[in-house]
Design a protein around this motif. Structure first.
Motif, PDB file in Angstrom:
ATOM      1  N   TRP A   1       0.838  -1.201   0.000  1.00 50.92           N
ATOM      2  CA  TRP A   1       0.000   0.000   0.000  1.00 50.92           C
ATOM      3  C   TRP A   1       0.872   1.250   0.000  1.00 50.92           C
ATOM      4  O   TRP A   1       0.587   2.220  -0.716  1.00 50.92           O
ATOM      5  CB  TRP A   1      -0.928   0.030   1.214  1.00 50.92           C
TER       6      TRP A   1
ATOM      7  N   ALA B   1      -0.668   0.261  -9.422  1.00 51.38           N
ATOM      8  CA  ALA B   1      -1.835  -0.540  -9.065  1.00 51.38           C
ATOM      9  C   ALA B   1      -1.722  -1.963  -9.611  1.00 51.38           C
ATOM     10  O   ALA B   1      -1.997  -2.925  -8.890  1.00 51.38           O
ATOM     11  CB  ALA B   1      -3.098   0.127  -9.591  1.00 51.38           C
TER      12      ALA B   1
ATOM     13  N   LEU C   1      -1.592  -4.301  -6.288  1.00 53.79           N
ATOM     14  CA  LEU C   1      -2.898  -4.772  -5.839  1.00 53.79           C
ATOM     15  C   LEU C   1      -3.029  -6.297  -5.829  1.00 53.79           C
ATOM     16  O   LEU C   1      -3.612  -6.843  -4.889  1.00 53.79           O
ATOM     17  CB  LEU C   1      -4.015  -4.123  -6.653  1.00 53.79           C
TER      18      LEU C   1
END
Length: 75
Positions: A16, A42, A46
């Motif tokens: 994160w 991302a 992710l």
């Protein structure tokens, strides 16, 4: 098992945190490059975050099942 669960939390936090600075690329790059960097951050972080959450859920299930049956858990 508790140590491994803590490591999954640490790994998730790390990924994160590596996404957070992606918008800074808009400051010194063209807008289209900034969006590519955000998408890159991302796309590569992710999936790892999802895996860490999945693994932590499985670890919690194993620990709770072993506590119910009275078997010794590895702590």
């Amino acid at each position: 098992m508790k140590v491994f669960a803590a490591e999954t939390k640490r790994a998730e936090l790390t990924h994160w945190l590596s996404i957070l600075p992606a918008p800074l690329f808009f400051l010194w790059n063209p807008v289209w490059v900034g969006w590519i960097m955000v998408l890159y951050a991302a796309a590569f972080n992710l999936p790892i975050i999802v895996v860490q959450r999945y693994n932590r859920g499985r670890i919690d299930a194993i620990v709770s099942a072993s506590n119910k049956t009275g078997t010794r858990s590895f702590t």
